[in-house]
Design an enzyme around this catalytic site. Structure first.
Site, short mmCIF file in Angstrom:
data_model
loop_
_atom_site.label_atom_id
_atom_site.label_comp_id
_atom_site.label_asym_id
_atom_site.label_seq_id
_atom_site.Cartn_x
_atom_site.Cartn_y
_atom_site.Cartn_z
N HIS A 58 4.57 0.80 -23.97
CA HIS A 58 5.69 0.36 -23.14
C HIS A 58 6.35 -0.90 -23.69
O HIS A 58 6.98 -1.65 -22.95
CB HIS A 58 5.20 0.08 -21.71
CG HIS A 58 4.49 1.22 -21.08
ND1 HIS A 58 5.12 2.37 -20.72
CD2 HIS A 58 3.18 1.39 -20.78
CE1 HIS A 58 4.23 3.21 -20.19
NE2 HIS A 58 3.04 2.64 -20.23
N ASP A 138 -5.67 0.70 -12.95
CA ASP A 138 -5.43 -0.75 -12.98
C ASP A 138 -6.07 -1.44 -11.78
O ASP A 138 -6.72 -2.49 -11.91
CB ASP A 138 -3.93 -1.03 -12.98
CG ASP A 138 -3.31 -0.81 -14.36
OD1 ASP A 138 -4.04 -0.40 -15.27
OD2 ASP A 138 -2.10 -1.05 -14.51
N HIS A 245 5.08 7.10 -17.95
CA HIS A 245 4.05 7.72 -18.81
C HIS A 245 4.28 9.22 -18.89
O HIS A 245 3.41 9.96 -19.34
CB HIS A 245 2.65 7.46 -18.25
CG HIS A 245 2.46 6.06 -17.78
ND1 HIS A 245 2.78 5.65 -16.52
CD2 HIS A 245 1.99 4.97 -18.44
CE1 HIS A 245 2.52 4.36 -16.41
NE2 HIS A 245 2.04 3.92 -17.56
N ASP A 427 40.35 15.30 -45.76
CA ASP A 427 41.45 14.93 -44.86
C ASP A 427 42.50 14.05 -45.53
O ASP A 427 43.36 13.49 -44.85
CB ASP A 427 40.89 14.20 -43.63
CG ASP A 427 40.32 12.83 -43.96
OD1 ASP A 427 40.09 12.55 -45.15
OD2 ASP A 427 40.10 12.03 -43.03
N SER A 470 40.58 4.50 -44.57
CA SER A 470 40.62 3.38 -45.51
C SER A 470 41.95 3.37 -46.27
O SER A 470 42.42 2.31 -46.68
CB SER A 470 39.45 3.45 -46.48
OG SER A 470 39.41 4.71 -47.13
N PRO A 581 42.58 12.78 -55.24
CA PRO A 581 43.73 13.03 -54.36
C PRO A 581 44.56 11.78 -54.10
O PRO A 581 45.79 11.86 -53.99
CB PRO A 581 43.09 13.55 -53.07
CG PRO A 581 41.66 13.13 -53.13
CD PRO A 581 41.30 13.08 -54.57
N GLY A 582 43.92 10.61 -54.01
CA GLY A 582 44.68 9.37 -53.79
C GLY A 582 45.59 9.05 -54.97
O GLY A 582 46.75 8.64 -54.80
#
Length: 595
Positions: A58, A138, A245, A427, A470, A581-582
């Site tokens: 835990h 407990d 639990h 793209d 970008s 491509p750029g």
């Protein structure tokens, strides 16, 4: 059996506790026991000591030793080892004095609890309070240790926390102790640090625990290291009210959007027909805990937190403080729990009190609200208009050139996408088409400036806002820097300077260089040709034609280059055998300017 990043299954929780103590100079292990204590134990002399404990799994609230894997028949929903938890991350000045570690999801031994009690008693504690979650194991182990310590003359008391709001008719075992327990640790710790007596602390935390409720919601099960998941949920299911639990909840339902899920949780927690509900009235003040059960992303947790604040505000509830994070997890369970504690000014001050416990967040001292005033958006300063109109091309000529560039980009959209599929996400054509459409829309709304610097600066704004990716930023950088070079100038050498300035800006922030198979290859080749504009006898059209030829040749040459920057650089093949491509897009745009 799910994968776990552990050294050994049997020793994983011991390793986790050892790591925690190694990294925190304020913690110490009690020799011979799985007990973590404050390193400055002598500082508690004359003050009440606080001990808690339980199983691991835990974190940050818990750690311990992992039990052997349960047999398959025991790994069912709601069965298996008696669950419990302890709170190593909450040991420190202003919170717990120590914690006792047991097995994963199981109670620590009576001997270790008793050893912890003796250690703090011998350090001079003025009374000891055991804070125990309401689980049978407990209560038994801490209770037995308490009785033995009392027989030795130690002043020790126990508070049992049961904050679960899941069950409308809790059984004989009562409400489970879950994430609300961390608030009891905090309140008790602040009182002890302030010098309150044991009886006073017991009285105040008992009252606080009664005015508190927690409810969990999960999208997935969890699994003890070495074991199968404790239960299964279908892909489209979530479970309401399950324990920390993997114990069964009260309802399985189809996955809801976050806001509806939070609304469902709060309705269940405050439903008067639910015997374990928390009574919330308009005007009440609460502390809210939005707790990650282990495997929820921080993104989802923020969404749930916002939905909880909105939902509570709509009910007229004041959220005096909000804690958002991982406070009591269930291994890797993808889920969340909401805890609400009704508070007055005194309780809020105790929540705000300083602590050195490393898992307690740096909670801002102020209420949570969705109605916080926003910082006004900055207004853009007036553009400094050039004193001279310059000798740049007229508006009509600018429009014709830009229309040609836009038509060219729209015409090669599919070609650019196809080139991009081998090295990127396919793209590039869409991105450039989006830029072309944005420029066309901009020209329809107003005539483009004829002054070169203003024209390039305006185009940069359009592309930064509309192009995306970008590429949009790179073109924006290029045009912004180029515009700076053209301010107050429109002579031919100024265009060569502008090209150089734009390329320098792209290289500085983009990290690419000529030869890296990017749009820079075409731009740099064109810039080299444009250097001829610096000659007084240069023919601008001939220079531009040479620049276009150089750019086209450079774009074709990228076919044989290894990508050194951009997404293509992550492609495993050393040669992509097609032009970038750029670079193709840049060459095409320069060609459209020349037409």
């Amino acid at each position: 059996i799910p994968k776990k990043l552990v050294t050994t299954v049997s020793g994983c929780a011991d390793d986790a506790v050892a790591g925690l103590v190694a990294c925190n100079p304020g913690l110490r292990l009690l020799q011979g026991h799985r007990v973590v204590l404050r390193g400055d134990l002598p500082a508690i002399r004359g003050r009440v000591a606080l001990l808690s404990g339980g199983g691991s799994g835990h974190e940050p609230a818990h750690a311990g030793e992992t039990p052997p894997p349960a047999p398959p028949e025991a790994s069912t929903h709601g069965h298996g080892a008696e669950p419990s938890s302890h709170s190593t991350g909450y040991v420190g000045k202003g919170m717990l004095t120590g914690v006792v570690a047991g097995n994963v999801f199981a109670s620590p031994s009576v001997g270790s609890v008793l050893a912890a009690i003796r250690a703090v008693a011998q350090a001079g504690a003025a009374g000891i309070l055991l804070i125990v979650k309401n689980y049978t194991g407990d209560r038994l182990n801490f209770g037995m240790a308490l009785e033995r310590a009392r027989a030795e003359g130690v002043d020790v008391q126990m508070v049992v926390v049961g904050d679960d709001c899941a069950f409308a008719t809790p059984g004989k075992a009562g409400r489970r102790g879950i994430c609300g327990t961390i608030l009891i640790h905090k309140v008790a710790g602040a009182l002890a640090e302030a010098g309150a007596s044991l009886n006073e602390i017991v009285e105040k935390v008992t009252a606080a625990a009664k005015a508190m409720g927690t409810l969990g919601l999960s999208l997935s099960p969890c699994s003890i290291p070495g074991s199968k998941p404790s239960f299964q949920l279908a892909e489209d299911e979530m479970e309401l009210g399950l324990g920390i639990h993997g114990e069964a909840g009260v309802r399985r339902m189809k996955v809801l959007p976050a806001d509806k899920a939070v609304e469902t949780m709060l309705e269940h927690m405050t439903d008067p027909s639910n015997a374990s509900h928390l009574s919330l009235k308009p005007g009440s003040s609460v502390v809210l805990v939005v707790n990650n059960l282990g495997g929820l992303s921080c993104l989802e947790l923020g969404i749930v937190a916002g939905a909880a604040v909105r939902c509570l505000e709509s009910r007229g509830i004041r959220i005096a403080r909000a804690l958002v994070g991982s406070f009591m997890t269930a291994l890797e369970m993808a889920g969340v729990s909401l805890t609400l504690m009704l508070v007055d000014e005194e309780l809020v001050e105790l929540i705000d009190a300083k602590t050195t416990a490393m898992a307690w967040p740096n909670v801002p001292a102020g209420p949570a609200t969705t109605r916080r005033e926003e910082v006004p958006a900055p207004t853009e300063g007036p553009r400094k208009l050039q004193d001279e109109t310059g000798t740049g091309p007229g508006t009509a000529r600018v429009e014709r050139v830009l229309q040609r560039v836009c038509s060219t980009l729209l015409g090669i959209q599919d070609k650019l996408n196809e080139l991009d599929r081998g090295a990127g996400d396919g793209d590039c054509g869409h991105t450039h088409a989006r830029a072309a459409q944005a420029i066309q829309e901009w020209m329809r709304s107003r005539p483009p400036p004829a002054v070169p610097a203003q024209l390039l600066s305006s185009l940069a704004d359009v592309l930064l806002e509309q192009m995306g990716g970008s590429s949009g930023v790179l073109y924006g950088l290029f045009l912004t820097a180029a515009a700076q070079s053209l301010r107050g100038r429109s002579d031919f050498p100024a265009w060569a300077d502008a090209m150089d300035a734009g390329i320098e800006a792209m290289q500085r922030y983009g990290g690419a260089a000529p030869g890296d198979r990017t749009m820079l290859d075409s731009l740099c080749a064109a810039a080299q040709a444009l250097q001829s504009l610096r000659s007084p006898s240069a023919d601008p059209l001939q220079v531009l034609a040479a620049a276009v030829q150089s750019a086209e040749a450079a774009a074709e040459a990228t076919r044989h280059m290894e990508a050194g920057a951009g997404r293509a650089s992550y492609i495993r093949s050393s040669r992509l055998e097609q032009p970038d491509p750029g670079a193709v897009a840049v060459a095409a745009m320069l060609g459209a300017v020349l037409e």
